[in-house]
Design a protein around this motif. Structure first.
Motif, PDB file in Angstrom:
ATOM      1  N   VAL A 189      27.241  33.889  23.472  1.00  6.18           N
ATOM      2  CA  VAL A 189      27.355  34.642  24.730  1.00  6.18           C
ATOM      3  C   VAL A 189      28.168  35.906  24.463  1.00  6.18           C
ATOM      4  O   VAL A 189      29.303  35.830  23.982  1.00  6.18           O
ATOM      5  CB  VAL A 189      28.049  33.779  25.820  1.00  6.18           C
ATOM      6  N   ASP A 190      27.558  37.046  24.753  1.00  2.00           N
ATOM      7  CA  ASP A 190      28.231  38.330  24.559  1.00  2.00           C
ATOM      8  C   ASP A 190      29.201  38.556  25.720  1.00  2.00           C
ATOM      9  O   ASP A 190      28.769  38.609  26.876  1.00  2.00           O
ATOM     10  CB  ASP A 190      27.155  39.433  24.521  1.00  2.00           C
ATOM     11  N   VAL A 191      30.490  38.665  25.449  1.00  2.00           N
ATOM     12  CA  VAL A 191      31.477  38.797  26.535  1.00  2.00           C
ATOM     13  C   VAL A 191      32.111  40.198  26.555  1.00  2.00           C
ATOM     14  O   VAL A 191      33.172  40.382  27.150  1.00  2.00           O
ATOM     15  CB  VAL A 191      32.587  37.715  26.436  1.00  2.00           C
ATOM     16  N   ARG A 192      31.439  41.196  25.943  1.00  2.00           N
ATOM     17  CA  ARG A 192      32.044  42.541  25.905  1.00  2.00           C
ATOM     18  C   ARG A 192      32.333  43.068  27.314  1.00  2.00           C
ATOM     19  O   ARG A 192      33.389  43.634  27.570  1.00  2.00           O
ATOM     20  CB  ARG A 192      31.113  43.519  25.182  1.00  2.00           C
ATOM     21  N   LYS A 193      31.355  42.875  28.214  1.00  2.00           N
ATOM     22  CA  LYS A 193      31.520  43.410  29.567  1.00  2.00           C
ATOM     23  C   LYS A 193      32.687  42.698  30.274  1.00  2.00           C
ATOM     24  O   LYS A 193      33.560  43.348  30.847  1.00  2.00           O
ATOM     25  CB  LYS A 193      30.217  43.193  30.348  1.00  2.00           C
ATOM     26  N   GLN A 194      32.689  41.369  30.207  1.00  2.00           N
ATOM     27  CA  GLN A 194      33.759  40.607  30.872  1.00  2.00           C
ATOM     28  C   GLN A 194      35.124  40.955  30.284  1.00  2.00           C
ATOM     29  O   GLN A 194      36.123  41.023  30.994  1.00  2.00           O
ATOM     30  CB  GLN A 194      33.516  39.096  30.717  1.00  2.00           C
ATOM     31  N   ARG A 195      35.146  41.200  28.959  1.00  2.00           N
ATOM     32  CA  ARG A 195      36.413  41.550  28.309  1.00  2.00           C
ATOM     33  C   ARG A 195      36.936  42.881  28.840  1.00  2.00           C
ATOM     34  O   ARG A 195      38.114  43.027  29.157  1.00  2.00           O
ATOM     35  CB  ARG A 195      36.191  41.617  26.795  1.00  2.00           C
ATOM     36  N   SER A 196      36.033  43.883  28.959  1.00  2.00           N
ATOM     37  CA  SER A 196      36.461  45.203  29.451  1.00  2.00           C
ATOM     38  C   SER A 196      36.943  45.107  30.887  1.00  2.00           C
ATOM     39  O   SER A 196      37.975  45.687  31.247  1.00  2.00           O
ATOM     40  CB  SER A 196      35.309  46.210  29.423  1.00  2.00           C
ATOM     41  N   VAL A 197      36.196  44.361  31.719  1.00  2.00           N
ATOM     42  CA  VAL A 197      36.586  44.237  33.127  1.00  2.00           C
ATOM     43  C   VAL A 197      37.951  43.562  33.232  1.00  2.00           C
ATOM     44  O   VAL A 197      38.843  44.025  33.946  1.00  2.00           O
ATOM     45  CB  VAL A 197      35.524  43.420  33.906  1.00  2.00           C
ATOM     46  N   THR A 198      38.134  42.473  32.469  1.00  2.00           N
ATOM     47  CA  THR A 198      39.401  41.733  32.543  1.00  2.00           C
ATOM     48  C   THR A 198      40.552  42.604  32.048  1.00  2.00           C
ATOM     49  O   THR A 198      41.640  42.597  32.629  1.00  2.00           O
ATOM     50  CB  THR A 198      39.319  40.436  31.702  1.00  2.00           C
ATOM     51  N   ARG A 199      40.294  43.366  30.972  1.00  2.00           N
ATOM     52  CA  ARG A 199      41.376  44.208  30.450  1.00  2.00           C
ATOM     53  C   ARG A 199      41.793  45.255  31.488  1.00  2.00           C
ATOM     54  O   ARG A 199      42.973  45.492  31.702  1.00  2.00           O
ATOM     55  CB  ARG A 199      40.944  44.897  29.151  1.00  2.00           C
ATOM     56  N   ARG A 200      40.801  45.847  32.158  1.00  2.00           N
ATOM     57  CA  ARG A 200      41.127  46.834  33.198  1.00  2.00           C
ATOM     58  C   ARG A 200      41.909  46.165  34.325  1.00  2.00           C
ATOM     59  O   ARG A 200      42.889  46.714  34.834  1.00  2.00           O
ATOM     60  CB  ARG A 200      39.841  47.461  33.759  1.00  2.00           C
ATOM     61  N   GLN A 201      41.473  44.961  34.712  1.00  2.00           N
ATOM     62  CA  GLN A 201      42.180  44.264  35.799  1.00  2.00           C
ATOM     63  C   GLN A 201      43.618  43.940  35.402  1.00  2.00           C
ATOM     64  O   GLN A 201      44.543  44.109  36.185  1.00  2.00           O
ATOM     65  CB  GLN A 201      41.445  42.973  36.164  1.00  2.00           C
ATOM     66  N   LEU A 202      43.798  43.496  34.157  1.00  2.00           N
ATOM     67  CA  LEU A 202      45.157  43.168  33.703  1.00  2.00           C
ATOM     68  C   LEU A 202      46.032  44.419  33.676  1.00  2.00           C
ATOM     69  O   LEU A 202      47.209  44.364  34.039  1.00  2.00           O
ATOM     70  CB  LEU A 202      45.106  42.532  32.310  1.00  2.00           C
TER      71      LEU A 202
END
Ligand code: SF4
Length: 328
Positions: A189-202
Motif C-alpha cells: 500500500v502506497d502511503v505517500r499521500k497519507q504521509r504528506s497529509v499527516t506531516r502537514r497536520q502535525l
C-alpha cells in the motif's frame, strides 16, 4: 491522559475498541503470520516489495524488551541500526517508536518493521479484516494506510539520526486473512499521500502548552478526582461531538450526552451541521422552520421553512408545524 480511565471516572465508560472475540482472533492471526521467526512475513515482504533482493532464508528477530516506553524506543533504535549494518533480512516484532505530537512525545507500536538486505525499512500492518480475491474494504484499507503513515513518519525520525540515513519505504505491507481463512494475504500500500497529509497536520497542531494555557488555573483531569470536579474540568474544554467520535474516541459517550443536553446539531452529524450554517442548536433549527426566528434570506432558513411547509401540506394542514411538534 488515559481517556478510557477518564471516561469511566466520568460515569460514561467507553465501549470503544474491538470485542474480546475479535481481539483474540486478531492476536491469533498475527501470531500465525509471525510464527517461525517471521518466515512467512519476510517471504511476503520479499514477494510484494523487494522481489529483486535475495529471498529470506532465516531472518533475524532481535529482542526488543526494555523497561518503559522510552527504554523500548531506545532499544528499537539500536536494533534498527544493528540490522541495517548487518544487511540481512530482519523482523522487528512490535517495535516502539516515538513521535513528537504538539510538543509532547507519543509512543507508537507498529505490528512489525522489516529491515531489508539493502538497509531500507518497511512498516508492516497486520489486520483481521479479510482480503477477498486480493482486495479488501477500501475504508478499512484507508484507515490502515493512515495509521501506517504515522509509523513511517516516526521511523523517519529514527533514520534521520543515523549516518547515512537508511531509506524508509513509503510502500507499507498490509497483511490480512485470505478469503475468511486464517491464511495470510498481503498487499503493498502506497502511503505517500497519507504521509504528506499527516506531516502537514502535525506541523499545524497547536502545541499542548498553548492549549493548556487557555484552561482555567488549576484544571486537572486526574481520574481519581471526585466526579463533580472532574466533570467541571472536562466541561471547561470546548468539545464538538459528532457521531464519528463513537468509532474514534473513548470520551464519545460522555461528549454525546453533553452535546444532546445542549441540543447541539453536531450530534446529528457534521454534514448536517455544515448545511445548517449559523443554526447551531436544535431549538434554533425548529424556530427557523416555524418562522419565529432566523433571516429568511439565509438559504438554510429558507430551506427549513420550505420543508416545514411541505411537511404541513403532507399532513393535510397549511399551517406551520405547531409549537412542540416533533421533527420527523
Ligand atoms: S468531541 Fe469527540 S473527539 Fe473530542 S473529546 Fe469528545 S468524543 Fe472525543
Amino acid at each position: 491522559m488515559n481517556k478510557a480511565a477518564l471516561a469511566s471516572a466520568l460515569g460514561s465508560p467507553s465501549a470503544f475498541g474491538q470485542s474480546q472475540f475479535a481481539f483474540m482472533r486478531g492476536n491469533a492471526f498475527e501470531a500465525r503470520v509471525k510464527a517461525d521467526g517471521g518466515a512467512e512475513l519476510l517471504r511476503l515482504v520479499h514477494e510484494k516489495l523487494d522481489a529483486g533482493a535475495e529471498p529470506p532464508v532465516a531472518g533475524l528477530v532481535p529482542d526488543l524488551a526494555a523497561v518503559g516506553p522510552e527504554g523500548r524506543a531506545a532499544r528499537t533504535a539500536l536494533a534498527l541500526r544493528e540490522a541495517t549494518e548487518a544487511g540481512a533480512w530482519t523482523l522487528l516484532d512490535h517495535p516502539m517508536l516515538a513521535l513528537d505530537v504538539a510538543g509532547s512525545p507519543a509512543f507508537l507500536e507498529p505490528d512489525a518493521v522489516v529491515v531489508h538486505p539493502d538497509g531500507s525499512w518497511t512498516v508492516v500492518e497486520i489486520k483481521s479484516f479479510p482480503m477477498l480475491d486480493g482486495s479488501a474494504d477500501a475504508a478499512k484499507v484507508g484507515a490502515a494506510a493512515r495509521q501506517a503513515a504515522v509509523y513511517v513518519l516516526a521511523l523517519e525520525r529514527v533514520a534521520d539520526r543515523l549516518t547515512p540515513a537508511p531509506e524508509v519505504r513509503h510502500s507499507v505491507l498490509l497483511v490480512c486473512p485470505k478469503d475468511f481463512s486464517n491464511l495470510p494475504a498481503a498487499s503493498a500500500v502506497d502511503v505517500r499521500k497519507q504521509r504528506s497529509v499527516t506531516r502537514r497536520q502535525l506541523d499545524r497542531l497547536t502545541r499542548i502548552e498553548d492549549i493548556a494555557a487557555t484552561l482555567p488555573e488549576g484544571t486537572c483531569f486526574a481520574p481519581d478526582l471526585p466526579t463533580p470536579d472532574l466533570t467541571a474540568a472536562v466541561e471547561s474544554v470546548p468539545a464538538t461531538y459528532a457521531p464519528e467520535c463513537l468509532s474514534a474516541c473513548e470520551l464519545a459517550f460522555h461528549c454525546r450526552a453533553r452535546s444532546r443536553a445542549e441540543g447541539a446539531v453536531t450530534s446529528l452529524g457534521r454534514s448536517l451541521r455544515a448545511e445548517l450554517g449559523g443554526l447551531t442548536s436544535v431549538d434554533d433549527v425548529l424556530d427557523a422552520a416555524r418562522g419565529t426566528a432566523g433571516d429568511p434570506a439565509d438559504p438554510a432558513v429558507a430551506a427549513l421553512r420550505r420543508a416545514a411547509q411541505l411537511r404541513a401540506e403532507a399532513l393535510g394542514s397549511r399551517s406551520p408545524a405547531p409549537e412542540g411538534a416533533s421533527c420527523p
